[in-house]
Write an enzyme that holds these catalytic residues in place. Structure first.
Site, PDB file in Angstrom:
ATOM      1  N   LYS A 104       0.838  -1.202   0.000  1.00 29.56           N
ATOM      2  CA  LYS A 104       0.000   0.000   0.000  1.00 29.56           C
ATOM      3  C   LYS A 104       0.873   1.252   0.000  1.00 29.56           C
ATOM      4  O   LYS A 104       2.074   1.178   0.280  1.00 29.56           O
ATOM      5  CB  LYS A 104      -0.911  -0.014   1.228  1.00 29.56           C
ATOM      6  CG  LYS A 104      -0.160  -0.019   2.557  1.00 29.56           C
ATOM      7  CD  LYS A 104      -1.072  -0.385   3.730  1.00 29.56           C
ATOM      8  CE  LYS A 104      -0.310  -0.361   5.039  1.00 29.56           C
ATOM      9  NZ  LYS A 104      -1.085  -0.954   6.147  1.00 29.56           N
TER      10      LYS A 104
ATOM     11  N   TYR B 210      16.336  29.436  10.457  1.00 25.62           N
ATOM     12  CA  TYR B 210      15.140  30.197  10.835  1.00 25.62           C
ATOM     13  C   TYR B 210      14.988  30.284  12.351  1.00 25.62           C
ATOM     14  O   TYR B 210      15.215  29.304  13.062  1.00 25.62           O
ATOM     15  CB  TYR B 210      13.884  29.511  10.276  1.00 25.62           C
ATOM     16  CG  TYR B 210      13.652  29.751   8.800  1.00 25.62           C
ATOM     17  CD1 TYR B 210      13.675  31.025   8.257  1.00 25.62           C
ATOM     18  CD2 TYR B 210      13.370  28.678   7.962  1.00 25.62           C
ATOM     19  CE1 TYR B 210      13.435  31.225   6.902  1.00 25.62           C
ATOM     20  CE2 TYR B 210      13.121  28.868   6.611  1.00 25.62           C
ATOM     21  CZ  TYR B 210      13.157  30.152   6.075  1.00 25.62           C
ATOM     22  OH  TYR B 210      12.915  30.343   4.754  1.00 25.62           O
TER      23      TYR B 210
HETATM   24  C1  LIG Z   1      -0.363  -1.899   6.865  1.00 20.47           C
HETATM   25  C2  LIG Z   1      -0.989  -3.172   7.259  1.00 20.47           C
HETATM   26  C3  LIG Z   1      -0.231  -4.356   7.288  1.00 20.47           C
HETATM   27  C4  LIG Z   1       1.270  -4.360   7.136  1.00 20.47           C
HETATM   28  O1  LIG Z   1       1.842  -3.961   8.363  1.00 20.47           O
HETATM   29  P1  LIG Z   1       3.438  -3.899   8.569  1.00 20.47           P
HETATM   30  O2  LIG Z   1       3.580  -3.528  10.009  1.00 20.47           O
HETATM   31  O3  LIG Z   1       3.928  -2.850   7.644  1.00 20.47           O
HETATM   32  O4  LIG Z   1       3.981  -5.234   8.260  1.00 20.47           O
HETATM   33  C5  LIG Z   1      -0.894  -5.547   7.503  1.00 20.47           C
HETATM   34  N1  LIG Z   1      -2.229  -5.571   7.731  1.00 20.47           N
HETATM   35  C6  LIG Z   1      -2.990  -4.447   7.764  1.00 20.47           C
HETATM   36  C7  LIG Z   1      -4.442  -4.542   8.039  1.00 20.47           C
HETATM   37  C8  LIG Z   1      -2.384  -3.207   7.541  1.00 20.47           C
HETATM   38  O5  LIG Z   1      -3.128  -2.096   7.579  1.00 20.47           O
END
Ligand SMILES: *Cc1c(COP(=O)(O)O)cnc(C)c1O
Length: 386
Positions: A51, A272
């Site tokens: 994702k 800054y």
């Molecule tokens: C993002 C996500 C994962 C992956 O998690 P990691 O900690 O990056 O391995 C797995 N399951 C769900 C539902 C997620 O939202």
């Protein structure tokens, strides 16, 4: 849809002029996937969570590399990501974690992507779509809440679905899953509680494959593996749990150009709001990456407050003053004359600075560092066998 072989839309030769380079070692990503898979029983599927553009690294290259390594199941979040993933991995099983936002069902049917359903209403809606689809059924996953109280069907609604035989038949659930809240802390009792809760509610759907663990969850032992595990972060070399590390190695380095090196007299301020003052004759390197590139502003340093680091020729240098939109300033006083030159690269993530280190220095987690690395970094992919 972009050509997966095409790195960016920039003209050829742009790399020489890039102010920053994000290098992804695709061979290491594949090796990390194999390393995680080697922890599983042979009948357990090792999926890959890709994702958010493969955690910001570039799904166009990461997905095909993982598919070539043998990964046949991917998780993305949104309909747009589903379309891209389907194009990149035509034969893979693809799950969409965000479920059925309006308009998504049509896309998932068309792309043969399986939505992860997290509400009773989504289950009813998907069943209706499935009935009118070409095959009269359309696979999906059911996300059951086991204590995270984020996305996930509540136990009461899970029982309502399970009791409706027509609905269950129309749904054609191919996976029931849940997600752990505290997997990065192996000793946390919440892991056990969620395991037991998941055992109980998933038994409402006998015979459907089950999944509970992401990267850290799969380190909690075989009881947590069920039929499929869903690592994301670990594939890219992330190590969320310090106490129970996954068998992976870093796959990402980030470098940015040094633009200038200047002398700053004692008492002078840098950056800054003049939050940091030189206490000795200092040399300050100005580097071409800032918060617009995903270097958190919270990695800034002020008098009496240490910020993040960069590394130059393998040696760490402290960030001083504020991180600004395009620039950071680092104290290179301790470096030998001529060791820090404009045009050279400073490392933001790489040997000596893990993704976790960068997150910790900014009061956040490595996941946020990785996924926010900006579009100005030229993405360079190495170790690709395809
Ligand atoms: C993002 C996500 C994962 C992956 O998690 P990691 O900690 O990056 O391995 C797995 N399951 C769900 C539902 C997620 O939202």
């Amino acid at each position: 849809m972009s050509d997966p072989k095409q790195r960016t839309t920039r003209p050829a030769g742009a790399l020489a002029a890039a102010t920053g380079i994000l290098t992804v070692d695709l061979a290491q990503v594949a090796e990390n996937w194999r390393g995680l898979k080697s922890l599983l029983a042979p009948n357990v599927t090792c999926a890959a969570v890709v994702k958010a553009n493969a955690y910001g690294l570039g799904a166009a290259r990461v997905i095909p590399a993982l598919a070539r390594a043998g990964c046949d199941t991917f998780f993305i979040a949104t309909p747009d990501e589903a379309i891209e993933a389907r194009h990149l991995a035509p034969k893979a099983t693809i799950y969409a974690l965000d479920g059925l936002i309006p308009g998504a069902a049509e896309i998932f049917i068309r792309e043969t992507v399986r939505p992860v359903l997290s509400t009773y209403d989504d289950a009813v809606l998907w069943a209706a779509h499935a009935k009118i689809s070409a095959h009269g059924a359309a696979p999906c996953a059911l996300h059951l809440d086991s204590g995270l109280n984020r996305l996930g069907i509540q136990a009461r609604d899970a029982r309502r679905i399970a009791a409706d035989k027509d609905l269950v038949a129309a749904l054609g659930a191919k996976l029931v899953m849940s997600h752990l809240a505290s997997a990065d802390t192996p000793g946390d009792l919440k892991n056990r509680e969620q395991l037991l809760a998941f055992e109980t509610i998933s038994s409402l759907f006998p015979g459907v494959p089950r999944s509970l663990a992401a990267s850290d969850g799969l380190m909690l032992g075989k009881l947590f593996h069920f039929d499929l595990v869903r690592p994301g972060y670990a594939l890219y070399g992330g190590q969320a749990s310090q106490s129970n590390p996954t068998p992976v190695k870093p796959a990402v380095t980030v470098k940015a150009r040094i633009l200038a090196v200047s002398d700053v007299a004692p008492g002078e301020s840098v950056g800054y709001a003049a939050t940091w003052h030189a206490r000795r004759p200092s040399r300050i390197a100005t580097i071409a990456a800032g918060y617009a590139d995903g270097v958190p502003r919270s990695a800034s340093a002020a008098d009496g407050h240490q910020g993040g680091h960069v590394a130059i020729s393998g040696k760490l240098a402290l960030i001083v003053g504020r991180v600004s939109m395009d620039l950071i300033t680092a104290d290179v006083t301790e470096f030998a004359d001529g060791a820090v030159r404009p045009g050279d690269f400073a490392t933001l993530i790489g040997p000596g600075i893990s993704i976790e280190d960068a997150g910790h220095a900014a009061g956040t987690i490595g996941y946020e560092i990785l996924t926010r690395l900006g579009t100005r970094f030229e993405r360079l992919f190495i170790g690709d066998s395809g």
